[in-house]
Design an enzyme around this catalytic site. Structure first.
Site, PDB file in Angstrom:
ATOM      1  N   SER A 248       0.823  -1.216   0.000  1.00  0.00           N
ATOM      2  CA  SER A 248       0.000   0.000   0.000  1.00  0.00           C
ATOM      3  C   SER A 248       0.860   1.270   0.000  1.00  0.00           C
ATOM      4  CB  SER A 248      -0.903  -0.004   1.237  1.00  0.00           C
ATOM      5  OG  SER A 248      -0.098   0.105   2.395  1.00  0.00           O
ATOM      6  N   CYS A 303      -3.467  -5.674  -8.003  1.00  0.00           N
ATOM      7  CA  CYS A 303      -2.983  -4.314  -8.259  1.00  0.00           C
ATOM      8  C   CYS A 303      -3.212  -3.944  -9.716  1.00  0.00           C
ATOM      9  CB  CYS A 303      -1.519  -4.202  -7.911  1.00  0.00           C
ATOM     10  SG  CYS A 303      -0.542  -5.380  -8.828  1.00  0.00           S
ATOM     11  N   GLU A 402      -8.345   3.884  -3.951  1.00  0.00           N
ATOM     12  CA  GLU A 402      -8.227   2.484  -4.374  1.00  0.00           C
ATOM     13  C   GLU A 402      -9.192   1.675  -3.515  1.00  0.00           C
ATOM     14  OE1 GLU A 402      -4.580   0.353  -3.250  1.00  0.00           O
ATOM     15  OE2 GLU A 402      -4.623  -0.625  -5.202  1.00  0.00           O
TER      16      GLU A 402
HETATM   17  P1  NAD Z   1       0.212  -3.357   3.019  1.00  0.00           P
HETATM   18  O1  NAD Z   1       0.986  -2.133   2.729  1.00  0.00           O
HETATM   19  O2  NAD Z   1      -0.799  -3.322   4.090  1.00  0.00           O
HETATM   20  O3  NAD Z   1       1.233  -4.532   3.420  1.00  0.00           O
HETATM   21  C1  NAD Z   1       2.386  -4.782   2.644  1.00  0.00           C
HETATM   22  C2  NAD Z   1       3.532  -5.122   3.573  1.00  0.00           C
HETATM   23  O4  NAD Z   1       3.880  -3.983   4.350  1.00  0.00           O
HETATM   24  C3  NAD Z   1       3.192  -6.242   4.543  1.00  0.00           C
HETATM   25  O5  NAD Z   1       4.286  -7.121   4.597  1.00  0.00           O
HETATM   26  C4  NAD Z   1       2.947  -5.506   5.849  1.00  0.00           C
HETATM   27  O6  NAD Z   1       3.330  -6.268   6.959  1.00  0.00           O
HETATM   28  C5  NAD Z   1       3.790  -4.265   5.728  1.00  0.00           C
HETATM   29  N1  NAD Z   1       3.174  -3.098   6.389  1.00  0.00           N
HETATM   30  C6  NAD Z   1       1.861  -2.759   6.399  1.00  0.00           C
HETATM   31  N2  NAD Z   1       1.686  -1.612   7.056  1.00  0.00           N
HETATM   32  C7  NAD Z   1       2.891  -1.205   7.488  1.00  0.00           C
HETATM   33  C8  NAD Z   1       3.351  -0.062   8.213  1.00  0.00           C
HETATM   34  N3  NAD Z   1       2.505   0.857   8.654  1.00  0.00           N
HETATM   35  N4  NAD Z   1       4.661   0.033   8.451  1.00  0.00           N
HETATM   36  C9  NAD Z   1       5.508  -0.890   8.006  1.00  0.00           C
HETATM   37  N5  NAD Z   1       5.139  -1.986   7.314  1.00  0.00           N
HETATM   38  C10 NAD Z   1       3.841  -2.137   7.048  1.00  0.00           C
HETATM   39  O7  NAD Z   1      -0.408  -3.839   1.640  1.00  0.00           O
HETATM   40  P2  NAD Z   1      -1.422  -5.049   1.409  1.00  0.00           P
HETATM   41  O8  NAD Z   1      -2.756  -4.658   1.897  1.00  0.00           O
HETATM   42  O9  NAD Z   1      -0.824  -6.319   1.872  1.00  0.00           O
HETATM   43  O10 NAD Z   1      -1.439  -5.126  -0.191  1.00  0.00           O
HETATM   44  C11 NAD Z   1      -2.392  -4.445  -0.995  1.00  0.00           C
HETATM   45  C12 NAD Z   1      -1.779  -3.218  -1.607  1.00  0.00           C
HETATM   46  O11 NAD Z   1      -0.659  -3.577  -2.385  1.00  0.00           O
HETATM   47  C13 NAD Z   1      -2.723  -2.512  -2.563  1.00  0.00           C
HETATM   48  O12 NAD Z   1      -2.611  -1.122  -2.367  1.00  0.00           O
HETATM   49  C14 NAD Z   1      -2.193  -2.901  -3.929  1.00  0.00           C
HETATM   50  O13 NAD Z   1      -2.470  -1.997  -4.978  1.00  0.00           O
HETATM   51  C15 NAD Z   1      -0.738  -2.970  -3.665  1.00  0.00           C
HETATM   52  N6  NAD Z   1      -0.060  -3.777  -4.664  1.00  0.00           N
HETATM   53  C16 NAD Z   1       0.671  -3.134  -5.617  1.00  0.00           C
HETATM   54  C17 NAD Z   1       1.314  -3.861  -6.602  1.00  0.00           C
HETATM   55  C18 NAD Z   1       2.105  -3.185  -7.670  1.00  0.00           C
HETATM   56  O14 NAD Z   1       2.876  -3.847  -8.328  1.00  0.00           O
HETATM   57  N7  NAD Z   1       1.984  -1.863  -7.838  1.00  0.00           N
HETATM   58  C19 NAD Z   1       1.210  -5.261  -6.602  1.00  0.00           C
HETATM   59  C20 NAD Z   1       0.460  -5.876  -5.611  1.00  0.00           C
HETATM   60  C21 NAD Z   1      -0.164  -5.127  -4.642  1.00  0.00           C
END
Ligand code: NAD
Length: 519
Positions: A248, A303, A402
């Site tokens: 995210s 995504c 999103e």
């Molecule tokens: P997320 O950001 O919640 O989690 C991703 C990772 O970050 C996890 O391992 C989590 O433990 C860690 N994380 C979460 N919050 C954190 C914080 N505050 N501080 C530090 N680390 C933290 O994302 P998600 O919900 O698992 O995935 C969905 C998101 O990923 C969507 O926004 C989607 O669009 C994006 N995404 C993008 C792509 C791309 O290639 N652009 C591909 C897949 C997913």
């Protein structure tokens, strides 16, 4: 493998795989070639999103355990970088065969923990497997140029591994995204500390075991579980040279800034709002099938989901047919062979999708298809929502944010130019697709639109791994894409050597102090 039909809610995966649990036990870490229980007191429950059953508990890995994982990766690095390129290629060749053999088990773990349909989960594994297959070609792709630049003088590039690298993964592709970094980081001679999503770590644990079976020496790949604290440790640890992040916006911006402030390379793929431009000259049936598939597939949690359709001119009259297609889709457990959409990842994700979908009513939009009240008879506790289609405009929450669920936003435009302008004004720039029969229209769109991945009559144009994944605007931070040539650059630094091997000894005893121009 465990077929979905033979064992519809396969609970026996843990008997076969050392790091996972599916019956309320614990997920392990993989450090120094061992699956180890964490000594932590803090655990995160992983729920089956179709039933809320607790499948496993994920440790908040302790600082000492994290330190040991990084130390293991640092110890493994000198030996791994000295392993011949053919030796590393041989490991990749074995890994691709093992992934293929155990694809069903990985897909089962994904459907169980993440919820997507079993067929879609196999696609998740396959897209990662393709990166491994392409990494097997490292003996050709890492070839560099060499040139005799002057008499007795040669210049050439040495592409050298960075050392210990890290990957921080999202929940939505539990196999594909770890497999963007595992093969590319290791085949180039780096070692890796990978943190899976705390929501669905099972696929990463199985893949770690397959890396071991493929012959990766201990310490080359380590998997540590956890959430914010582990992520911050990754950002701060001086031994880690580079971080790959996918997830995210909020987490990605934090990791990018904290990691780069500590002198690391960071590549971060963030959120998306991918628009499909539906031109009135499109092949209608193909376009509507493709848009419905890409809007609602994986319950919109890709995504590269097409979450906005920009209907140009008369194409807006086809939206009723899009609604009819969306109504046909079956929402149920991902293990049901008839399922089109599985549950969302969490009750909070479901609430958010429902709220954003409903927000159009107060903001002057319209709900054309309302999936908010969907109830599954078979899985009443599941995080299900049905497909929704809403009419909205830029400035409304449902358009601007999103949603990451099965809600498709319809926007109207009068021309290709207006459609392109809408897309370019959006804060995200991940992907976009155009549906048209005109090559000239498509070509103009390709050139004018500011996104990373463009589909022309192709709804989900995820680049194959001989190309690279890129992004634009708010969908990306950092400048090297994932996999492909971009990843070779991300995971290596260049040394350019200029060497002089004179065929005769020097005769003069006078030094020149001018800048050598070599001309
Ligand atoms: P997320 O950001 O919640 O989690 C991703 C990772 O970050 C996890 O391992 C989590 O433990 C860690 N994380 C979460 N919050 C954190 C914080 N505050 N501080 C530090 N680390 C933290 O994302 P998600 O919900 O698992 O995935 C969905 C998101 O990923 C969507 O926004 C989607 O669009 C994006 N995404 C993008 C792509 C791309 O290639 N652009 C591909 C897949 C997913």
């Amino acid at each position: 493998g465990l077929g979905p039909l033979a064992t519809p809610r396969a609970q026996d995966v843990e008997a076969k795989w050392r790091g996972t649990s599916t019956s309320g036990g614990t997920t392990k870490n993989y450090v120094e070639g061992r699956f180890v229980d964490s000594a932590t007191k803090a655990w995160v429950d992983v729920h089956d999103p179709a039933t809320q059953t607790v499948l496993t508990r994920v440790p908040e890995t302790t600082p000492a355990e994290f330190d040991e994982a990084v130390a293991s990766a640092a110890r493994a690095f000198p030996g791994w970088r000295e392993t011949s390129l053919l030796g590393r290629q041989a490991v990749m060749l074995k890994l691709q065969a093992l992934l293929r053999d155990h694809m069903d088990d990985i897909a089962n773990s994904i459907t169980l923990e993440q919820g997507k349909t079993f067929a879609d989960a196999k696609g998740d594994v396959l897209r990662g497997l393709q990166v491994v297959e392409t990494a097997c070609g490292i003996t050709s792709t890492l070839l560099e140029e060499r040139l005799e630049v002057a008499k007795d003088m040669d210049s050439y590039v040495r592409k050298e591994p960075l050392g210990v690298t890290a990957a921080i993964c999202p929940f939505n592709f539990p196999a594909m995204i770890p497999l963007w970094s595992i093969p590319m980081a290791t085949v180039t001679g780096n070692t890796l500390v990978l943190k899976p999503s705390e929501r669905d770590p099972g696929a990463s644990m199985i893949i770690a075991e397959l890396c071991e079976r493929a012959g990766m020496p201990k310490g080359v790949v380590n998997v540590v579980n956890g959430t914010v604290d582990i992520v911050n440790s990754i950002c701060d640890d001086a031994r880690i040279r580079a971080i790959s992040f996918v997830g995210s916006d909020r987490a990605g911006a934090h990791i990018f800034h904290r990691g780069t402030a500590n002198g690391k390379r960071v590549q971060a793929n963030l959120g998306a709002k991918n628009h499909a431009v539906l031109m009135p000259d499109a092949n209608k049936e193909h376009a509507l099938n493709a848009i419905a598939g890409a809007a609602f597939g994986a319950a919109g949690q890709r995504c590269m989901a097409l979450s906005v359709v920009v209907a140009v001119g008369e194409a807006r009259e086809w939206i009723a047919e899009l609604v009819a297609r969306a109504k046909q889709l079956r929402v149920t457990s991902g293990f049901d062979p008839e399922a089109d959409l599985g549950p969302l990842i969490s009750p909070a994700a479901r609430e958010r999708v429902i709220a954003l979908t409903g927000s159009v009513e107060a903001e002057g939009g319209r709900i054309l298809l309302d999936g908010r009240h969907f109830q599954s008879d078979e899985y009443p506790a599941g995080n299900f929502v049905g497909p929704s289609i809403v009419e909205a405009r830029p400035g409304m929450q449902a358009y601007d944010q999103e949603i990451f669920g099965p809600t498709l936003v319809v926007v109207n435009a009068d021309s290709l130019e207006e459609a392109t302008e809408i897309i370019n004004s959006n804060k995200y720039g991940n992907g976009s697709a155009i549906f048209t029969r005109s090559g000239a229209t498509a070509r103009k769109f390709e050139k004018d639109v500011n996104v990373g991945q463009i589909g022309v009559n192709v709804p989900v144009p995820v680049p194959l791994p001989m190309f690279a994944w890129s992004g634009n605007k708010g969908s990306v931070l950092g400048d090297h894409g994932f996999y492909g040539k971009h990843a070779l650059n991300f995971y290596t630094h260049n040394k350019t050597v200029t060497s002089l091997w004179r065929s005769a000894d020097a005769t003069s005893s006078r030094a020149s102090v001018n800048m050598p121009t070599m001309s």
